[in-house]
Design an enzyme around this catalytic site. Structure first.
Site, PDB file in Angstrom:
ATOM      1  N   ARG A  54       5.526  13.456   2.138  1.00  0.00           N
ATOM      2  CA  ARG A  54       4.930  11.997   1.779  1.00  0.00           C
ATOM      3  C   ARG A  54       5.536  11.637   3.668  1.00  0.00           C
ATOM      4  O   ARG A  54       5.778  11.660   4.350  1.00  0.00           O
ATOM      5  CB  ARG A  54       5.703  10.893   1.680  1.00  0.00           C
ATOM      6  CG  ARG A  54       6.182  10.554  -0.183  1.00  0.00           C
ATOM      7  CD  ARG A  54       6.716   9.747  -0.858  1.00  0.00           C
ATOM      8  NE  ARG A  54       6.420   8.738  -0.864  1.00  0.00           N
ATOM      9  CZ  ARG A  54       5.982   7.980   0.013  1.00  0.00           C
ATOM     10  NH1 ARG A  54       7.655   7.765   1.041  1.00  0.00           N
ATOM     11  NH2 ARG A  54       5.854   6.504  -0.645  1.00  0.00           N
TER      12      ARG A  54
ATOM     13  N   ASP B  55       0.621   3.504  -3.274  1.00  0.00           N
ATOM     14  CA  ASP B  55       1.243   5.164  -3.332  1.00  0.00           C
ATOM     15  C   ASP B  55       2.058   4.672  -5.163  1.00  0.00           C
ATOM     16  O   ASP B  55       1.888   6.337  -5.566  1.00  0.00           O
ATOM     17  CB  ASP B  55       1.483   5.982  -2.443  1.00  0.00           C
ATOM     18  CG  ASP B  55       2.521   4.681  -1.731  1.00  0.00           C
ATOM     19  OD1 ASP B  55       3.762   3.825  -2.424  1.00  0.00           O
ATOM     20  OD2 ASP B  55       3.590   5.085  -1.001  1.00  0.00           O
TER      21      ASP B  55
ATOM     22  N   LEU C  28       1.145  -1.449  -0.444  1.00  0.00           N
ATOM     23  CA  LEU C  28      -0.346   0.357  -0.170  1.00  0.00           C
ATOM     24  C   LEU C  28       0.905   1.442  -0.069  1.00  0.00           C
ATOM     25  O   LEU C  28       0.699   1.948  -0.876  1.00  0.00           O
ATOM     26  CB  LEU C  28      -0.699   0.052   1.556  1.00  0.00           C
ATOM     27  CG  LEU C  28      -1.181   1.352   1.909  1.00  0.00           C
ATOM     28  CD1 LEU C  28      -2.678   1.757   0.625  1.00  0.00           C
ATOM     29  CD2 LEU C  28      -2.473   0.896   3.143  1.00  0.00           C
ATOM     30  N   ASP C  29       1.564   1.433   0.949  1.00  0.00           N
ATOM     31  CA  ASP C  29       2.282   2.696   1.515  1.00  0.00           C
ATOM     32  C   ASP C  29       3.358   2.153   2.511  1.00  0.00           C
ATOM     33  O   ASP C  29       4.002   1.958   2.983  1.00  0.00           O
ATOM     34  CB  ASP C  29       1.741   3.555   2.458  1.00  0.00           C
ATOM     35  CG  ASP C  29       2.585   4.879   2.524  1.00  0.00           C
ATOM     36  OD1 ASP C  29       3.573   5.004   2.053  1.00  0.00           O
ATOM     37  OD2 ASP C  29       2.390   5.403   3.170  1.00  0.00           O
ATOM     38  N   PRO C  30       4.730   1.598   1.156  1.00  0.00           N
ATOM     39  CA  PRO C  30       5.058   1.866  -0.470  1.00  0.00           C
ATOM     40  C   PRO C  30       4.645   0.997  -0.886  1.00  0.00           C
ATOM     41  O   PRO C  30       4.167  -0.194  -1.034  1.00  0.00           O
ATOM     42  CB  PRO C  30       6.885   1.665   0.169  1.00  0.00           C
ATOM     43  CG  PRO C  30       7.038   0.579   0.755  1.00  0.00           C
ATOM     44  CD  PRO C  30       5.789   0.539   1.325  1.00  0.00           C
TER      45      PRO C  30
END
Length: 754
Positions: free
Chosen positions: A551, A438, A433-435
């Site tokens: 971020r 994104d 997801l994150d990372p």
């Protein structure tokens, strides 16, 4: 008093989901919930439905409804009774709702009925909410015994003319009611020539089980047959019965006398109940399965016929996010999945129900074992802590096996790039997801803006894994969907970002002080703070023109101030404390941690205020109340974990801040691009993901990490990515194929112009 709620009822609909009938579910519109309780044996739910009256549900499975219960009760009772020449004493095992007893009493020959049900709650609840079924439990011909049916049978040999077992499905304790020892007990409790009838599942779903039941009972009884009835609210609209007799030559399909006052049963229906469809007859009599072959089974046959190469995938780890990844990988019938975890039980639990999957025990600290398992596969998915990734990649380089991880590329991993290239393997990282997600949408929008001659002046990206708003009612507004230790340690990471062309560096101890309100939608009160080092992303995302690049992380308002207080009080300290021993109370630990004079709550509170220097009384009251909620002022004994304050706090928070049954999480991810176009005009573009978890399925965090990882794994296996080396999804060539498949899974971001 809050309204009644139950996890199987969502948005006003009851959903009957079970592994006993995979891929399908019965749903009923709910007018209102009437009763909920956890008995000694099972979850008991009664609700009023819109079209089926009152409904009794045990452990999530419909037992009876006012509208259609008569079909089941009449058939399970009258098939064995009407074919018996003179039934006088009848035993009903289970059936605490009273429906079977009601039907048994329609036979004039019956002198006594004994009901034996282990759960008094079913009897009690049925008398209140299903009186038309349970009223005759008070008949003078009926005796009710609350207790274990196995024990009752053993104590009453050669006693009953007919025994009817109204059981639940063969899951958990009820599984024993479908096994040979139980049928032997039934046989021995019957008088000569006696009959039994038991619930025997659906011919549409459970033919192998029915076949086994017939085979095992025919070794015990002189006659054993399968019959069935139709009933709308049972799985596939049909349920069967095993009807057996001790009498050789007894014709069970022919009634010996008429039964009156019925709604479903009659003599013709009795006979027809034993007439089975051809696909059932073929299986039970000839062992032939003539059902259509389709879907996965058909595809598997095609893979076998084509001789397609089997790809072996090793998944390391069995944490929160592993299951959606595993499910995606086994969709391809040419993939075989091995799930490896330190504990065999965890690995097997994750593999349960997955086709072409097995669980094994593996300690990744044992280099020889790790290398052996990696070498036996074509690709390794590493979902274990990032500190182990370099060791996994080294083993993969040695065996020339591809690797996929969801973690950031560490320096130790990056150093292996040349070796990976020489080995000809792909090491794909940062694809969760994150990372992960994104990156996919940052690269997409940046490429599109550049292609149109625009410049990215500001890039802001924030992501948060949070409890859904309705589930966020604790002092931190947070619950754990992954490692509590990982969550808290991440709050101590230093951060760096670009703001108006200048780099700002923040130490971990100061991070929470930089949290600021951040608007995404009027529905949410978010705060945001920087996460890790955002500065290199100006280069990695190819936006040298950007003056602001950040971020960061999203939380609900109030969270940073609470964490800041915990940091200041020393509770996020992972260093070992010699004094942190068994026998101390939480208040005593708090006293030692903050250096207070004693462990009295008033002393501790005063010291907390002096250390934290709250901006106002309201904030002091809020945070101190939260510390009290955690239990940090209490006289309860502490169970220290790992000899340090951080892990000891984690143990407490994991209990207090876990997701309860019926709760769901939220993933919120938003990119904000401030774009300057060639004509000098400015626009703000956003890409937003608002994903909620399912209370009865996967969490949003598990889906949004696991599915992208599964997609990347499949693309590597399929040869879509061919260039060897250590990779991250920072290019169109990598991002576009993953994003296209991600959107087909319903996990794409919504793009808008503000």
């Amino acid at each position: 008093m809050s309204p009644l709620a139950h996890p199987s009822i969502q948005d006003g609909w009851f959903r009957e989901i079970s592994s006993q009938w995979p891929g399908q579910a019965m749903t009923l519109k709910v007018n209102k919930i009437l009763h909920i309780e956890k008995s000694l044996y099972q979850d008991v739910l009664v609700f009023e439905s819109e079209t089926y009256g009152n409904v009794l549900v045990l452990d999530g499975v419909i037992q009876c409804t006012e509208r259609d219960e008569f079909s089941y009760q009449e058939m399970i009772a009258h098939l064995p009774l009407a074919s018996h020449p003179n039934p006088k004493k009848v035993l009903v095992i289970g059936g605490g709702d009273g429906g079977v007893v009601r039907e048994v009493l329609k036979h004039d020959t019956v002198e006594q009925v004994v009901l034996c049900d282990i759960d008094e709650a079913v009897i009690r609840v049925s008398k209140r909410y299903l009186p038309h079924m349970s009223a005759l439990l008070d008949s003078p011909r009926v005796k009710v015994f609350v207790g274990d049916g196995f024990k009752f049978l053993a104590e009453n040999e050669a006693t009953y003319d007919v025994i009817i077992t109204d059981s639940s499905d063969p899951v958990g304790p009820a599984e024993a009611l479908f096994q040979k020892p139980y049928f032997k007990l039934l046989h021995d409790a019957l008088t000569p020539g006696g009959h039994i009838s038991t619930q025997a599942e659906s011919q549409w779903l459970h033919i192998p089980l029915i076949d086994n039941l017939l085979k095992s009972t025919r070794e015990i009884f002189a006659v054993s047959q399968y019959a069935f009835t139709t009933i709308p609210t049972y799985p596939s609209g049909q349920i069967g019965f095993l009807v057996c007799s001790k009498e050789q030559g007894r014709v069970l399909s022919v009634p010996t006398r008429k039964v009156t006052n019925t709604r479903y049963y009659n003599e013709d229906v009795h006979r027809a109940a034993f007439v089975l469809p051809q696909f059932v007859k073929s299986f039970l009599e000839e062992g032939k399965n003539i059902l259509p072959v389709f879907g996965r089974a058909a595809a598997a046959a095609q893979v076998a016929a084509e001789g397609k190469k089997i790809r072996k995938v090793l998944l390391l780890g069995s944490g929160f996010v592993a299951r959606p990844c595993a499910e995606y990988v086994v969709r391809d019938l040419s993939n075989e999945l091995t799930i490896a975890c330190r504990t065999l039980q965890s690995a097997q639990a994750l593999a349960e129900g997955l086709p072409n999957a097995q669980g094994i025990s593996l300690d990744v600290n044992n280099t020889n074992d790790l290398e052996a398992q990696v070498a036996a596969h074509d690709l390794v998915i590493s979902l274990i802590p990032y500190t182990y990734h370099a060791a996994v990649i080294k083993a993969a380089i040695k065996a020339k096996v591809h690797v996929v991880t969801t973690s950031y590329v560490s320096p130790a991993m990056r150093e292996l790039d040349e070796e990976a290239k020489r080995a000809g393997i792909i090491v794909m990282n940062e694809i969760g997801l994150d990372p992960g997600i994104d990156h996919l949408y940052a690269i997409k929008t940046i490429d599109e803006v550049h292609a149109k001659g625009g410049k990215i002046k500001q890039f802001l990206s924030y992501c948060g894994g949070l409890p859904a708003p309705e589930c966020s009612g604790n002092p931190l507004g947070y619950k754990f969907s992954w490692s509590s230790r990982g969550v808290l340690l991440a709050l101590l990471n230093s951060a760096a970002y670009l703001s108006n062309g200048k780099q700002l560096d923040i130490s971990g101890n100061e991070l929470m002080g930089y949290a600021k309100p951040y608007f995404i939608s009027p529905a949410f009160a978010f705060v945001a703070y920087p996460n890790r080092n955002s500065v290199p992303f100006r280069e990695w995302y190819n936006i040298p023109e950007a003056e602001t690049v950040v971020r960061g992380t999203l939380r609900y308002q109030g969270f940073p101030e609470f964490i800041k207080a915990l940091v200041e009080l020393g509770w996020l300290d992972a260093s070992e404390k010699d004094w942190l021993k068994e026998g101390l109370t939480w208040a005593q630990v708090m006293q030692q941690a903050i250096g207070a004079n004693d462990a009295a709550e008033s002393t501790l509170v005063a010291h907390v205020k002096s250390v934290c220097k709250f901006p106002n009384d309201a904030e002091a009251t809020r945070i101190i109340s939260g510390l009290r909620w955690i239990g940090l002022f209490s006289s309860e004994t502490v169970k220290p974990r790992a000899g340090n304050l951080l892990d000891t706090l984690c143990a407490q928070l994991e209990t207090l801040m876990k997701y309860e049954q019926g709760e769901r999480d939220l993933v919120m991810l938003q990119h904000k691009f401030v774009v300057e176009w060639a004509d000098g005009s400015e626009q703000t573009l956003t890409s937003t993901l608002e994903q909620y978890g399912s209370p009865s399925g996967h969490s949003a965090m598990a889906l949004t990490v696991g599915v992208p990882c599964g997609i990347a794994t499949q693309l590597v296996l399929d040869g879509v990515f061919k260039t060897p080396g250590v990779h991250v999804p920072y290019t169109k060539e990598i991002c576009d194929p993953i994003r296209e498949l991600l959107e087909s899974e319903g996990l794409g971001l919504i793009e808008r112009v503000l």
